[in-house]
Scaffold this motif. Structure first.
Motif, PDB file in Angstrom:
ATOM      1  N   PRO A 182       0.711  -1.329   0.003  1.00  0.00           N
ATOM      2  CA  PRO A 182       0.114  -0.131   0.017  1.00  0.00           C
ATOM      3  C   PRO A 182       0.739   1.220  -0.171  1.00  0.00           C
ATOM      4  CG  PRO A 182      -1.018  -1.654   1.536  1.00  0.00           C
ATOM      5  CD  PRO A 182       0.475  -2.000   1.011  1.00  0.00           C
ATOM      6  N   SER A 183       1.873   1.181   0.794  1.00  0.00           N
ATOM      7  CA  SER A 183       2.820   2.499   0.734  1.00  0.00           C
ATOM      8  C   SER A 183       3.082   2.653  -0.403  1.00  0.00           C
ATOM      9  CB  SER A 183       3.756   2.324   1.779  1.00  0.00           C
ATOM     10  OG  SER A 183       4.832   1.090   1.608  1.00  0.00           O
ATOM     11  N   ALA A 184       3.690   1.798  -1.356  1.00  0.00           N
ATOM     12  CA  ALA A 184       4.185   1.959  -2.782  1.00  0.00           C
ATOM     13  C   ALA A 184       3.145   2.208  -3.593  1.00  0.00           C
ATOM     14  CB  ALA A 184       5.055   1.015  -3.063  1.00  0.00           C
ATOM     15  N   TYR A 185       1.891   1.904  -3.538  1.00  0.00           N
ATOM     16  CA  TYR A 185       0.920   2.329  -4.267  1.00  0.00           C
ATOM     17  C   TYR A 185       0.554   3.691  -4.160  1.00  0.00           C
ATOM     18  CZ  TYR A 185      -3.627   2.775  -6.471  1.00  0.00           C
ATOM     19  OH  TYR A 185      -4.496   3.321  -7.405  1.00  0.00           O
ATOM     20  N   VAL A 186       0.403   4.214  -2.917  1.00  0.00           N
ATOM     21  CA  VAL A 186       0.097   5.657  -2.640  1.00  0.00           C
ATOM     22  C   VAL A 186       1.265   6.630  -3.155  1.00  0.00           C
ATOM     23  CG1 VAL A 186      -0.450   7.233  -1.015  1.00  0.00           C
ATOM     24  CG2 VAL A 186      -1.481   5.017  -1.000  1.00  0.00           C
ATOM     25  N   ALA A 187       2.370   6.208  -2.536  1.00  0.00           N
ATOM     26  CA  ALA A 187       3.523   6.970  -2.949  1.00  0.00           C
ATOM     27  C   ALA A 187       3.772   7.382  -4.271  1.00  0.00           C
ATOM     28  CB  ALA A 187       4.842   6.590  -2.291  1.00  0.00           C
ATOM     29  N   GLY A 188       3.658   6.007  -5.045  1.00  0.00           N
ATOM     30  CA  GLY A 188       3.850   5.947  -6.506  1.00  0.00           C
ATOM     31  C   GLY A 188       2.831   6.873  -7.334  1.00  0.00           C
ATOM     32  N   ARG A 189       1.711   6.765  -6.793  1.00  0.00           N
ATOM     33  CA  ARG A 189       0.555   7.977  -7.529  1.00  0.00           C
ATOM     34  C   ARG A 189       0.730   9.171  -7.324  1.00  0.00           C
ATOM     35  NH1 ARG A 189      -5.582   6.187  -7.283  1.00  0.00           N
ATOM     36  NH2 ARG A 189      -5.490   8.604  -7.857  1.00  0.00           N
ATOM     37  N   MET A 190       1.084   9.373  -5.964  1.00  0.00           N
ATOM     38  CA  MET A 190       1.523  11.022  -5.841  1.00  0.00           C
ATOM     39  C   MET A 190       2.517  11.668  -6.542  1.00  0.00           C
ATOM     40  SD  MET A 190       1.270  10.946  -1.587  1.00  0.00           S
ATOM     41  CE  MET A 190       1.300  12.764  -1.528  1.00  0.00           C
ATOM     42  N   ALA A 191       3.796  10.525  -6.996  1.00  0.00           N
ATOM     43  CA  ALA A 191       4.889  11.038  -7.723  1.00  0.00           C
ATOM     44  C   ALA A 191       4.694  10.840  -9.058  1.00  0.00           C
ATOM     45  CB  ALA A 191       6.041  10.180  -7.093  1.00  0.00           C
ATOM     46  N   GLY A 192       3.836  10.192  -9.539  1.00  0.00           N
ATOM     47  CA  GLY A 192       3.444  10.151 -10.917  1.00  0.00           C
ATOM     48  C   GLY A 192       4.278   8.867 -11.360  1.00  0.00           C
ATOM     49  N   LEU A 193       4.740   7.809 -10.596  1.00  0.00           N
ATOM     50  CA  LEU A 193       5.851   6.913 -11.268  1.00  0.00           C
ATOM     51  C   LEU A 193       5.019   6.163 -12.332  1.00  0.00           C
ATOM     52  CD1 LEU A 193       7.269   5.531  -7.703  1.00  0.00           C
ATOM     53  CD2 LEU A 193       7.908   7.368  -9.380  1.00  0.00           C
ATOM     54  N   THR A 194       5.932   5.560 -13.168  1.00  0.00           N
ATOM     55  CA  THR A 194       5.445   4.340 -13.938  1.00  0.00           C
ATOM     56  C   THR A 194       5.805   2.947 -13.461  1.00  0.00           C
ATOM     57  OG1 THR A 194       7.740   3.922 -15.082  1.00  0.00           O
ATOM     58  CG2 THR A 194       6.564   5.768 -15.885  1.00  0.00           C
ATOM     59  N   ALA A 195       5.125   1.952 -13.967  1.00  0.00           N
ATOM     60  CA  ALA A 195       5.264   0.561 -13.466  1.00  0.00           C
ATOM     61  C   ALA A 195       6.513   0.257 -13.241  1.00  0.00           C
ATOM     62  CB  ALA A 195       4.227  -0.296 -14.265  1.00  0.00           C
ATOM     63  N   ASP A 196       7.317   0.625 -14.295  1.00  0.00           N
ATOM     64  CA  ASP A 196       8.817   0.097 -14.108  1.00  0.00           C
ATOM     65  C   ASP A 196       9.513   0.680 -12.801  1.00  0.00           C
ATOM     66  OD1 ASP A 196       8.529  -1.586 -16.173  1.00  0.00           O
ATOM     67  OD2 ASP A 196       9.619  -0.168 -18.003  1.00  0.00           O
ATOM     68  N   GLU A 197       9.111   2.027 -12.423  1.00  0.00           N
ATOM     69  CA  GLU A 197       9.485   2.574 -11.206  1.00  0.00           C
ATOM     70  C   GLU A 197       8.800   2.090 -10.041  1.00  0.00           C
ATOM     71  OE1 GLU A 197      10.760   6.880 -13.185  1.00  0.00           O
ATOM     72  OE2 GLU A 197       8.415   6.490 -13.059  1.00  0.00           O
ATOM     73  N   ALA A 198       7.955   1.253  -9.703  1.00  0.00           N
ATOM     74  CA  ALA A 198       7.406   0.642  -8.860  1.00  0.00           C
ATOM     75  C   ALA A 198       8.468   0.241  -7.954  1.00  0.00           C
ATOM     76  CB  ALA A 198       6.240  -0.132  -8.920  1.00  0.00           C
ATOM     77  N   PHE A 199       8.473   0.159  -6.605  1.00  0.00           N
ATOM     78  CA  PHE A 199       9.389  -0.013  -5.546  1.00  0.00           C
ATOM     79  C   PHE A 199       8.863  -0.775  -4.414  1.00  0.00           C
ATOM     80  CE2 PHE A 199       7.584   3.725  -4.288  1.00  0.00           C
ATOM     81  CZ  PHE A 199       7.506   3.869  -2.917  1.00  0.00           C
ATOM     82  N   ILE A 200       9.687  -1.410  -3.572  1.00  0.00           N
ATOM     83  CA  ILE A 200       9.344  -1.903  -2.253  1.00  0.00           C
ATOM     84  C   ILE A 200      10.558  -1.606  -1.366  1.00  0.00           C
ATOM     85  CG2 ILE A 200      10.276  -4.186  -2.870  1.00  0.00           C
ATOM     86  CD1 ILE A 200       8.133  -5.451  -1.024  1.00  0.00           C
ATOM     87  N   ASP A 201      10.557  -1.307  -0.066  1.00  0.00           N
ATOM     88  CA  ASP A 201      11.873  -0.944   0.605  1.00  0.00           C
ATOM     89  C   ASP A 201      12.124  -2.534   1.221  1.00  0.00           C
ATOM     90  OD1 ASP A 201      11.914  -0.619   4.015  1.00  0.00           O
ATOM     91  OD2 ASP A 201       9.711  -0.755   3.001  1.00  0.00           O
ATOM     92  N   TYR A 202      13.372  -2.671   1.968  1.00  0.00           N
ATOM     93  CA  TYR A 202      13.882  -3.830   2.181  1.00  0.00           C
ATOM     94  C   TYR A 202      13.173  -4.309   3.622  1.00  0.00           C
ATOM     95  CZ  TYR A 202      17.264  -0.735   4.954  1.00  0.00           C
ATOM     96  OH  TYR A 202      18.089   0.314   5.409  1.00  0.00           O
ATOM     97  N   THR A 203      12.633  -3.536   4.213  1.00  0.00           N
ATOM     98  CA  THR A 203      11.993  -4.036   5.549  1.00  0.00           C
ATOM     99  C   THR A 203      10.817  -4.790   5.272  1.00  0.00           C
ATOM    100  OG1 THR A 203      10.380  -2.086   5.818  1.00  0.00           O
ATOM    101  CG2 THR A 203      12.381  -1.968   6.918  1.00  0.00           C
ATOM    102  N   PHE A 204      10.146  -5.156   4.133  1.00  0.00           N
ATOM    103  CA  PHE A 204       9.130  -6.031   3.634  1.00  0.00           C
ATOM    104  C   PHE A 204       9.383  -7.137   3.221  1.00  0.00           C
ATOM    105  CE2 PHE A 204       6.909  -1.895   2.860  1.00  0.00           C
ATOM    106  CZ  PHE A 204       5.640  -2.163   3.393  1.00  0.00           C
ATOM    107  N   LEU A 205      10.774  -7.381   2.977  1.00  0.00           N
ATOM    108  CA  LEU A 205      11.386  -8.894   2.203  1.00  0.00           C
ATOM    109  C   LEU A 205      11.215  -9.870   2.820  1.00  0.00           C
ATOM    110  CD1 LEU A 205      14.628  -7.324   0.506  1.00  0.00           C
ATOM    111  CD2 LEU A 205      12.266  -7.384  -0.472  1.00  0.00           C
ATOM    112  N   HIS A 206      11.140  -9.883   4.265  1.00  0.00           N
ATOM    113  CA  HIS A 206      10.975 -11.211   4.787  1.00  0.00           C
ATOM    114  C   HIS A 206       9.769 -11.734   4.661  1.00  0.00           C
ATOM    115  CE1 HIS A 206       9.405  -8.246   7.570  1.00  0.00           C
ATOM    116  NE2 HIS A 206       8.679  -9.280   8.293  1.00  0.00           N
TER     117      HIS A 206
END
Length: 515
Positions: A159-183
């Motif tokens: 959810p954090s990446a969805y909201v942040a990405g929309r606010m920033a106008g990112l493309t799908a290729d620029e979608a992200f996840i931070d490393y605290t979610f990886l486990h």
């Protein structure tokens, strides 16, 4: 214009979104909370709309900034934290490809069992988390059960990446996840901070559908014109990647050094430690290891799904009921109940309680249920109440035993307690005595949004060393509660008995269902 003096932290929770505005010296200026809908269209299905996260974030931020009276141009940066085990998705246009598959949704249970049977040790060793209800099994469910929807997915994300990405106008290729979610991915090589070719190949997950991995303070973009109007922010405000909600809470509470322990005494009872060593609990499958926001720090953790909820259940059904009806009372019933429990002797005269009323989470045993064991004519309501409180401490002791066996030289220095249960010094003292670790309450009452705000501050160049900032602002509330050496010694055989009883209950419930 003067130097920007404010930071925004936004928590995207399961049932609500909370925005909080802080000054750069850590003072809470304003906050606003908006409820988030949860959809249960069929039994066992729990979903949310990705756009609900966006709309509630916009509303809460707009209200927060308006209440504060702060000029939005003075806000340097913002960051989100969000729930961690569920998974959403976007298509090539950064629009939702599916509904958000909640961590409460158990449709993926057959895929959890499949992964556990075929690759359980491998997933645990590489990701740090045993197979559970998280991203990997959920992605497999979409792939196998909803192939048309899976084909539309460009990236799976949080959810954090969805909201942040929309606010920033990112493309799908620029979608992200931070490393605290990886486990929680079941698809990562957590130690190296990468997607695992081995796990993705074994599970048959298309790695192209996974987002790029970034640091929490990585600047993913700036607030665009449309989003600025919706959120009441200035265009160009920096957006940091943010992190998972548990990681944000740990940072906000100052859990930033090896040996520190974190007790979230809420509806669930969560115990996390800090270590400089990655560990994978392949043997017990009880601990899962989250990467901390702080570099080179890990948080092995485990939790009781209804630890605090068990106390409420006891309050409503036994402590304050008449013929099954809850009675109106004006006093703080939790305080009364815990004071009553204090009158019972240590160990509740060998009365034990199993707090897993809805199944055991760590290690995963969904068929387990709650139990009282060992009561006799002499046991009173005080004994039963104390047994509930002590059961949480005994489970915590089990978690720390596993940790100490894995990292023998780890010295546990202090437990920082937050949540509603942390307000009780009686309960905190019980836990300190059982665990042999001092318990410390904190002055601050809001941790997750402050953790996100600190990350935003680092992204904006306001903060350098997040560990130093976190420690400086997580001030203690009074002196720590030190373990009583005599009580600690008395508790150890009771901890052993509790662990043995859990094994017996596991066999009883699992074998009963098999037969």
């Amino acid at each position: 214009m003067a130097t920007k003096q404010f930071l925004l932290g936004i928590d995207l929770g399961t049932s609500s979104t909370k925005a909080a505005l802080y000054s750069v010296d850590g003072r809470l200026i304003a906050q606003s909370t908006v409820e988030v809908p949860i959809y249960t269209p069929r039994p066992g299905v729990v979903e949310q709309e990705n756009d609900d996260f966006y709309q509630t974030a916009a509303e809460s931020v707009r209200q927060c900034v308006l209440q504060s009276g702060v000029d939005s141009r003075q806000i340097a940066a913002l960051a989100f934290d969000s729930q961690m085990a569920g998974v959403g998705s976007i298509d090539e246009k950064y629009e939702p490809a599916t509904r958000f598959d909640s961590w409460l949704d158990m449709r993926c249970q057959p895929y959890i069992e499949q992964i556990d049977a075929e690759y359980g040790d491998l997933v645990t060793r590489l990701s740090g988390c045993p197979p559970t209800c998280d991203h990997g099994p959920k992605i497999l469910w979409w792939k196998e059960e909803r192939p048309e929807a899976y084909a539309r997915v460009a990236k799976f994300l949080m959810p954090s990446a969805y909201v942040a990405g929309r606010m920033a106008g990112l493309t799908a290729d620029e979608a992200f996840i931070d490393y605290t979610f990886l486990h929680f991915s079941a698809l990562s090589d957590a130690q190296n901070g990468t997607w695992s070719d081995e796990l993705c190949g074994a599970l048959g997950v298309d790695q192209a559908k996974l987002p790029r991995i970034v640091e929490p303070w990585h600047v993913v973009g700036e607030v665009q014109e449309d989003a600025a109007k919706q959120f009441g922010l200035a265009p160009g405000t920096l957006i940091a990647a943010g992190c998972g909600d548990t990681a944000a809470n740990a940072l906000g509470a100052g859990i930033v050094r090896p040996g520190m322990v974190f007790d979230v005494a809420g509806t669930a009872s969560v115990l996390a430690a800090s270590t400089g060593t990655f560990m994978a609990d392949v043997k017990n499958r009880a601990l899962l290891t989250m990467r901390s926001v702080i570099p080179d720090l890990w948080n092995p953790l485990a939790y009781i799904g209804g630890g605090g909820q068990a106390l409420r259940w006891f309050r409503d059904n036994f402590f304050n009921s008449l013929f099954g009806e809850v009675q109106p009372r004006t006093e703080d019933l939790y305080t009364e109940m815990i004071k009553l429990a204090e009158k019972a002797p240590l160990g509740a005269d060998d009365l034990f309680f199993s707090p897993h009323l809805g199944g055991r989470i760590c290690p995963s045993t969904p068929d387990m249920r709650g139990a009282w064991i060992g009561f006799s004519w002499s046991h009173t309501q005080a004994h039963f109440a104390r047994a509930v409180l002590e059961s949480v401490a005994f489970e915590y002791a089990y978690y720390l035993r596993i940790l100490r066996e894995a990292i023998p030289d780890l010295e546990l220095t202090e437990t920082r307690a937050i949540g509603g249960g942390a307000r009780s010094n009686i309960w905190n003292q019980m836990k300190a005595d059982v665990l042999g670790v001092p318990y410390q309450r904190l002055r601050r009452t809001e941790f997750g949004s402050w953790g996100s705000a600190m990350i935003a501050g680092k992204a904006a160049g306001i903060f350098d060393d997040l560990a130093e900032v976190a420690i400086a602002h997580a001030q203690p509330a009074g002196k720590p509660l030190l373990p009583n050496p005599d009580n600690h010694k008395k508790y150890q055989p009771l901890v052993e008995k509790h662990i043995a009883l859990q094994e017996t209950l596991h066999d009883t419930f699992v074998d009963t269902l098999k037969n």
